[in-house]
Motif scaffolding. Sequence first.
Motif, PDB file in Angstrom:
ATOM      1  N   ILE A   1    -121.997 -56.334 -53.683  1.00 39.12           N
ATOM      2  CA  ILE A   1    -121.325 -57.618 -53.862  1.00 39.12           C
ATOM      3  C   ILE A   1    -121.279 -57.957 -55.346  1.00 39.12           C
ATOM      4  O   ILE A   1    -122.280 -57.850 -56.050  1.00 39.12           O
ATOM      5  CB  ILE A   1    -122.057 -58.711 -53.062  1.00 39.12           C
ATOM      6  N   GLY A   7    -128.521 -70.273 -50.592  1.00 40.42           N
ATOM      7  CA  GLY A   7    -128.379 -69.502 -49.358  1.00 40.42           C
ATOM      8  C   GLY A   7    -128.319 -70.300 -48.080  1.00 40.42           C
ATOM      9  O   GLY A   7    -128.017 -69.770 -47.033  1.00 40.42           O
ATOM     10  N   VAL A   8    -128.625 -71.597 -48.162  1.00 43.07           N
ATOM     11  CA  VAL A   8    -128.662 -72.420 -46.954  1.00 43.07           C
ATOM     12  C   VAL A   8    -127.839 -73.686 -47.154  1.00 43.07           C
ATOM     13  O   VAL A   8    -127.918 -74.305 -48.213  1.00 43.07           O
ATOM     14  CB  VAL A   8    -130.119 -72.823 -46.620  1.00 43.07           C
ATOM     15  N   GLY A  29    -128.921 -66.318 -50.950  1.00 40.10           N
ATOM     16  CA  GLY A  29    -130.097 -65.967 -50.154  1.00 40.10           C
ATOM     17  C   GLY A  29    -130.961 -64.921 -50.815  1.00 40.10           C
ATOM     18  O   GLY A  29    -132.189 -64.989 -50.767  1.00 40.10           O
ATOM     19  N   ASN A  30    -130.350 -63.937 -51.423  1.00 40.99           N
ATOM     20  CA  ASN A  30    -131.096 -62.900 -52.133  1.00 40.99           C
ATOM     21  C   ASN A  30    -130.147 -62.176 -53.070  1.00 40.99           C
ATOM     22  O   ASN A  30    -129.448 -61.248 -52.670  1.00 40.99           O
ATOM     23  CB  ASN A  30    -131.729 -61.918 -51.144  1.00 40.99           C
ATOM     24  N   LYS A  33    -130.562 -60.132 -55.545  1.00 44.56           N
ATOM     25  CA  LYS A  33    -130.758 -58.701 -55.796  1.00 44.56           C
ATOM     26  C   LYS A  33    -130.235 -57.873 -54.638  1.00 44.56           C
ATOM     27  O   LYS A  33    -129.564 -56.859 -54.842  1.00 44.56           O
ATOM     28  CB  LYS A  33    -132.247 -58.419 -56.000  1.00 44.56           C
ATOM     29  N   ALA A  34    -130.563 -58.312 -53.412  1.00 45.42           N
ATOM     30  CA  ALA A  34    -130.100 -57.569 -52.245  1.00 45.42           C
ATOM     31  C   ALA A  34    -128.578 -57.597 -52.177  1.00 45.42           C
ATOM     32  O   ALA A  34    -127.951 -56.597 -51.828  1.00 45.42           O
ATOM     33  CB  ALA A  34    -130.702 -58.158 -50.969  1.00 45.42           C
ATOM     34  N   ALA A  35    -127.981 -58.750 -52.531  1.00 40.21           N
ATOM     35  CA  ALA A  35    -126.527 -58.854 -52.493  1.00 40.21           C
ATOM     36  C   ALA A  35    -125.905 -57.882 -53.488  1.00 40.21           C
ATOM     37  O   ALA A  35    -124.974 -57.142 -53.163  1.00 40.21           O
ATOM     38  CB  ALA A  35    -126.101 -60.288 -52.800  1.00 40.21           C
ATOM     39  N   GLN A  36    -126.456 -57.874 -54.688  1.00 42.10           N
ATOM     40  CA  GLN A  36    -125.945 -56.995 -55.729  1.00 42.10           C
ATOM     41  C   GLN A  36    -126.017 -55.527 -55.299  1.00 42.10           C
ATOM     42  O   GLN A  36    -125.073 -54.772 -55.456  1.00 42.10           O
ATOM     43  CB  GLN A  36    -126.827 -57.166 -56.966  1.00 42.10           C
ATOM     44  N   LEU A  37    -127.172 -55.166 -54.715  1.00 37.17           N
ATOM     45  CA  LEU A  37    -127.366 -53.784 -54.301  1.00 37.17           C
ATOM     46  C   LEU A  37    -126.613 -53.466 -53.016  1.00 37.17           C
ATOM     47  O   LEU A  37    -126.649 -52.344 -52.539  1.00 37.17           O
ATOM     48  CB  LEU A  37    -128.858 -53.480 -54.127  1.00 37.17           C
ATOM     49  N   SER A  38    -125.948 -54.470 -52.428  1.00 41.03           N
ATOM     50  CA  SER A  38    -125.093 -54.201 -51.279  1.00 41.03           C
ATOM     51  C   SER A  38    -123.636 -54.142 -51.710  1.00 41.03           C
ATOM     52  O   SER A  38    -122.737 -54.185 -50.883  1.00 41.03           O
ATOM     53  CB  SER A  38    -125.274 -55.285 -50.211  1.00 41.03           C
ATOM     54  N   TYR A  44    -123.212 -66.842 -49.319  1.00 37.85           N
ATOM     55  CA  TYR A  44    -124.525 -67.061 -48.698  1.00 37.85           C
ATOM     56  C   TYR A  44    -125.487 -65.931 -49.050  1.00 37.85           C
ATOM     57  O   TYR A  44    -126.680 -66.168 -49.302  1.00 37.85           O
ATOM     58  CB  TYR A  44    -124.395 -67.181 -47.174  1.00 37.85           C
ATOM     59  N   ALA A  45    -124.990 -64.713 -49.068  1.00 35.88           N
ATOM     60  CA  ALA A  45    -125.848 -63.570 -49.416  1.00 35.88           C
ATOM     61  C   ALA A  45    -126.325 -63.686 -50.857  1.00 35.88           C
ATOM     62  O   ALA A  45    -127.498 -63.457 -51.161  1.00 35.88           O
ATOM     63  CB  ALA A  45    -125.095 -62.265 -49.203  1.00 35.88           C
ATOM     64  N   VAL A  54    -131.591 -60.173 -46.817  1.00 35.03           N
ATOM     65  CA  VAL A  54    -131.527 -61.616 -47.021  1.00 35.03           C
ATOM     66  C   VAL A  54    -132.385 -62.177 -45.889  1.00 35.03           C
ATOM     67  O   VAL A  54    -131.937 -62.301 -44.759  1.00 35.03           O
ATOM     68  CB  VAL A  54    -130.085 -62.139 -46.948  1.00 35.03           C
ATOM     69  N   ARG A 112    -120.355 -63.717 -48.471  1.00 34.88           N
ATOM     70  CA  ARG A 112    -120.958 -63.159 -49.688  1.00 34.88           C
ATOM     71  C   ARG A 112    -121.652 -64.235 -50.522  1.00 34.88           C
ATOM     72  O   ARG A 112    -122.651 -63.964 -51.179  1.00 34.88           O
ATOM     73  CB  ARG A 112    -119.884 -62.460 -50.519  1.00 34.88           C
ATOM     74  N   TRP A 139    -127.029 -49.703 -44.144  1.00 34.30           N
ATOM     75  CA  TRP A 139    -126.465 -48.589 -44.910  1.00 34.30           C
ATOM     76  C   TRP A 139    -125.729 -47.605 -44.029  1.00 34.30           C
ATOM     77  O   TRP A 139    -124.721 -47.033 -44.445  1.00 34.30           O
ATOM     78  CB  TRP A 139    -127.549 -47.925 -45.747  1.00 34.30           C
ATOM     79  N   TYR A 159    -135.364 -56.394 -52.318  1.00 37.35           N
ATOM     80  CA  TYR A 159    -134.078 -55.787 -52.649  1.00 37.35           C
ATOM     81  C   TYR A 159    -133.208 -55.457 -51.444  1.00 37.35           C
ATOM     82  O   TYR A 159    -132.053 -55.110 -51.602  1.00 37.35           O
ATOM     83  CB  TYR A 159    -134.295 -54.489 -53.440  1.00 37.35           C
TER      84      TYR A 159
END
Lengths: 416, 505
Positions: free
Chosen positions: A305, A362-363, A295-296, A298-303, A291-292, B354, A289, B420, B351
Amino acid sequence: MADSETKNLSSTKTAVETKSIGHYLSANLRQYGLLLALIVVMVFFQIVTDGTLLRAVNVTNLLLQNSYIIIMALGMLIVIVAGHIDLSVGSVMGFIGALAAVMIVNYDMNIYLTGAICLATGALIGAAQGYWVAYWNIPSFIVTLAGMLVFRGLSLLLLEGQSVGPFPREFQIIATGFLGDFFPKAIGEWLAGVFAVRQINTVAFVSGIAAAILLVWMGMRKRMANIAYGVEEEPAAIFYARTFIVAAALIFVMYKLSQFRGLPNVLLTMGFLAVIYGFVTENTVIGRRIYALGGNQKAAQLSGIKTKRLTFLAFTNMGFLAAAAGMVFAARLNTATPKAGFALELDVIAAVFIGGASMSGGVGTIVGAVIGAFLMGVLNNGMSIMGIGIDYQQMIKGLVLLAAVVFDVYNKNKEA
Amino acid sequence: MSTLLEMRDITKTFPGVKALDNVNLEVAEGEIHAVVGENGAGKSTLMKILSGVYPKGQYEGEIIFDGQRLSLRDIRDSEDRGIIIIHQELALVPQLSIAENIFLGNERAQNSVINWHETNRATEELLAKVGLVEAPTTKVGSIGVGKQQLVEIAKALSKDVKLLILDEPTAALQENDSRKLLDLMLELKAQGVTSIIISHKLGEVRYVADSVTVIRDGSTVSKLSAKSGFKEDDIVRDMVGRDMTHRFPEHERKPGEVLLDVTNWNAWHPEHAERQVIKNISFQARAGEVVGIAGLMGSGRTELAMSIFGQSYGKRISGEVKLHGKPVDVSTVDRAIDAGISYVTEDRKVYGLVLDETIRFNTTLANLDGVSSAGVLKRNMETSVAERYRSALAVRTPSVFQKTVNLSGGNQQKVVLAKWLFTEPDVLILDEPTRGIDVGAKFEIYNIINELADLGKAVVIISSEMPELLGMCDRIYVMNEGEFVGELDASEANQERIMALIVQE
């Protein structure tokens, strides 16, 4: 391209492309380059210092000198992977050393209790800084810059501008103690005879071989599993060469240590922590998590995390490790000084970036950070033996850092 | 009236897509010319060519402006000739004052030293022209969007404008601000300024425009003139009328019980506390049903989905979400996921993924508990999960260890879907699921959606492409300015009816 066979669940597994060794090496240049750079630098200094670099006493020193940097680099790697930076670690380290000194030397407190309080205080300091970064979105650069000043000032205040020491023997052994040789003396003497050296510490010698075997075994096991899944990309020749070099280096270092006083306590601490943090970053949910998050975000939050909590924890952990490093540092110098840890955060950060971490998050890997720290350590040590002045040392270290990062960026651009 | 601008046979290709195909645009001196078309029709691309964002050489065709053949090098070049574009997203620096913004890059200065008296005086003059009562020293960030729009126009006027281009100028404006802006356009016309307005709102087009060019799928469809009188119906038909046979898989669906039930959903803008972005929306989706939400960009579709999905957007959110008839807690993203909701985001690169990580990393990201025990990842299990979804969704890649940044748009979207699907949701909200991917991959995504519906999931599709909604959905909600303005059954829906619901004011 238009292929509507989405229902075809049993589509054949694509065979992994077998790439040529050269192609694979150039695609993973960074990873191998770092290891290679360390070897080249060591060979270079070994030659120009007429073999002083790899003498048993110097190898031991090298480990002791860099222990606190490596301990902090573990935490810094996580902070940087999460997309942040911590400039306060040098000051926090100094402050905790001062705290320990005041508690033990001035107030005669129990050293174990002191240790626990110091670690807790470090974690608390990290948490306090992480709170502003995570929940108030204040840039970590600012928060930790403030922390750097605050804790530098607090150390001065605590020590009243004086050095405080010395520490009792039990405290010193954190940094300067060695693991006793519990094997029968006869084995050591016999080994010394075989290798025609003055003495051999059997524990160090045996652990070196055991660690090397463990390393080879784990590497093989992973490789076998990967091959079974058809996902192994590293060509066999490179795998064996790399494993051999690392295993040989491990045995070599331990062999050298065994000729001096054996395994330093601090090496055990450091090795233990490095293995734990390596495992956490690579093999656990929380590591993934982080790394996520870097790395991104926004994407992590919306997944799903909890990115804020993770950031908070990364800083808390950093504070904890800075405290551990602070005690090691104070114990090694056998005194706490107001200047302890000054500008050390820069060495720690440099080690992580040389180790391949990315400023944008992220890296980065624990192994990279540790090698990066060693690279810096060998440079420091080698140049000191050669008698190169601190002026040139600083410049060379600066250029090495720049070169490492330029190399990263160049590779990334080439990839794109 | 003479012709001020003529764009002839403009063709522009992006890798893999023809954005503009022999487009013609003719604008007469002193008129207000409207360019209308759906999202993605190519209007913005055309304006980017006209303003030099895509310089000569990156497109085919020719531009004749003011009797001269133009070969623009960059935006600066087009501005020097008096072609000034005001983009939908305003290009103002909020921390600087109105005067500083107006003369940014065009400073009133002697020897590089700014003459503030002259700057402020000239600003006052310009502000009077556009009817904005604010001090030149006011920070742009402290005035509303409507007033900022006027600052942009004042900035354009400061540059000796011959052709003013407004890209959806009223999209972010309230009713009365919109009217003020349109009146200003008419006033500028009276002073001899030629303008192009890009808009979706046919009411305002009719109010200001002298002539209209309709663009659809990168081609000019028609040119209408106010003198001959244009009807909204004609424009709507021209905007949407296109062949849509065989672009969607044939499929029959059998919707079951109501699965997702959202009632009285409200949300306010996170920064502008007084702006209500979602206004009392209620909707349902049945098991095995595919429901669409139509609406233009900025109508609040994404905001609706994000506010439901763990309150990822907005403030002061209220309303109730029920799944299978029971209220569920969707106050954080992980709770929403646990409840059985998935939201496939609009912009997969920003969004969704990664990008620097592998397919495997991304596939399991939203359900790491599913591939771990006691917090430790099971690598091999993770790999087989990723492999399973890779083959089920036909992601074309040599292995699941490929970085997602190297995949094509369609394959990236499949990886996001895989992520998803691995959370095993009951409800999937798909936001622009096929944007920027080629026709073949679109078809595959549609097949996947149908399969999901067959498995008894409720699917909600948000899309700007009306044919996609019509081709895929059983029911379509029409959204405009934060409200649902209509609901159409698949049998009664068509593009004209949807567009008519959107453009009515």
